[in-house]
Design a protein around this motif. Structure first.
Motif, mmCIF file in Angstrom:
data_model
loop_
_atom_site.group_PDB
_atom_site.id
_atom_site.type_symbol
_atom_site.label_atom_id
_atom_site.label_comp_id
_atom_site.label_asym_id
_atom_site.label_seq_id
_atom_site.Cartn_x
_atom_site.Cartn_y
_atom_site.Cartn_z
ATOM 1 N N THR A 2 49.816 41.957 56.126
ATOM 2 C CA THR A 2 49.495 40.615 55.647
ATOM 3 C C THR A 2 49.055 40.644 54.187
ATOM 4 O O THR A 2 48.638 41.682 53.659
ATOM 5 C CB THR A 2 48.363 39.982 56.492
ATOM 6 N N SER A 3 49.118 39.485 53.550
ATOM 7 C CA SER A 3 48.714 39.403 52.147
ATOM 8 C C SER A 3 47.214 39.675 52.003
ATOM 9 O O SER A 3 46.778 40.206 50.977
ATOM 10 C CB SER A 3 49.070 38.050 51.557
ATOM 11 N N LYS A 4 46.436 39.342 53.023
ATOM 12 C CA LYS A 4 44.995 39.606 52.974
ATOM 13 C C LYS A 4 44.729 41.116 52.941
ATOM 14 O O LYS A 4 43.888 41.593 52.174
ATOM 15 C CB LYS A 4 44.309 38.968 54.186
ATOM 16 N N LYS A 6 46.884 43.449 51.950
ATOM 17 C CA LYS A 6 47.380 43.939 50.659
ATOM 18 C C LYS A 6 46.386 43.656 49.544
ATOM 19 O O LYS A 6 46.139 44.491 48.693
ATOM 20 C CB LYS A 6 48.730 43.302 50.330
ATOM 21 N N ARG A 7 45.817 42.440 49.543
ATOM 22 C CA ARG A 7 44.830 42.082 48.525
ATOM 23 C C ARG A 7 43.600 42.978 48.636
ATOM 24 O O ARG A 7 43.053 43.427 47.632
ATOM 25 C CB ARG A 7 44.441 40.610 48.642
ATOM 26 N N GLN A 9 43.482 46.085 49.844
ATOM 27 C CA GLN A 9 43.840 47.423 49.364
ATOM 28 C C GLN A 9 43.933 47.452 47.842
ATOM 29 O O GLN A 9 43.476 48.401 47.206
ATOM 30 C CB GLN A 9 45.158 47.871 49.989
ATOM 31 N N LYS A 10 44.513 46.414 47.277
ATOM 32 C CA LYS A 10 44.610 46.317 45.820
ATOM 33 C C LYS A 10 43.208 46.221 45.202
ATOM 34 O O LYS A 10 42.929 46.835 44.176
ATOM 35 C CB LYS A 10 45.457 45.091 45.456
ATOM 36 N N ARG A 56 38.976 38.680 46.019
ATOM 37 C CA ARG A 56 39.447 37.308 46.227
ATOM 38 C C ARG A 56 40.451 36.984 45.140
ATOM 39 O O ARG A 56 40.359 37.493 44.019
ATOM 40 C CB ARG A 56 38.285 36.304 46.144
ATOM 41 N N SER A 57 41.386 36.116 45.473
ATOM 42 C CA SER A 57 42.371 35.729 44.466
ATOM 43 C C SER A 57 41.716 34.874 43.381
ATOM 44 O O SER A 57 42.106 34.935 42.225
ATOM 45 C CB SER A 57 43.537 34.995 45.104
ATOM 46 N N TRP A 102 41.284 37.903 40.765
ATOM 47 C CA TRP A 102 42.486 37.977 39.947
ATOM 48 C C TRP A 102 42.743 36.726 39.116
ATOM 49 O O TRP A 102 43.456 36.801 38.129
ATOM 50 C CB TRP A 102 43.709 38.278 40.814
#
Length: 116
Positions: A2-4, A6-7, A9-10, A56-57, A102
């Protein structure tokens, strides 16, 4: 994935890079004990630092560090106690939070001694 995830981990990679640039050595990533996880364990001089990374984005719904709640702190403390016993660490200990956002641009904030 999921994008969550991935975010997350990033964000952990960004936090690790930031801390290394500040002179810390990464000792462990994603240390698990029972149901608890510590994102990063880093060392600098005679300090062992347990780091919770919040990514958080944007800050539209609050700053990342605001999402480290009492349950999360309790779990980190339990896992840290296990790690300290397992490694027989005899130096100083600290619990930090690294917040990564980000938007509107990449920002990394290191909150030393964030809880305990």
């Amino acid at each position: 994935m999921t994008s969550k995830i991935k975010r997350g981990q990033k964000g952990e990679a960004q936090a690790a890079d930031y801390l290394v640039a500040q002179g810390y050595e990464v000792v462990a990533r994603n240390f698990r004990h029972k149901r608890a996880e510590i994102d990063l364990i880093v060392k600098k001089e005679n300090w062992l630092v347990f780091v919770e990374v919040k990514a958080r984005s944007s800050v539209a719904f609050g700053h990342p560090e605001e999402f480290v709640d009492a349950k999360k702190r309790t779990n980190i403390l339990a896992a840290a106690a296990h790690y300290l016993e397992e490694t027989n660490w005899s130096g100083h200990v600290r619990y930090d939070v690294v917040a990564v956002t980000w938007k509107p641009k990449l920002a990394t904030a290191h909150l030393a001694d964030a809880f305990y």
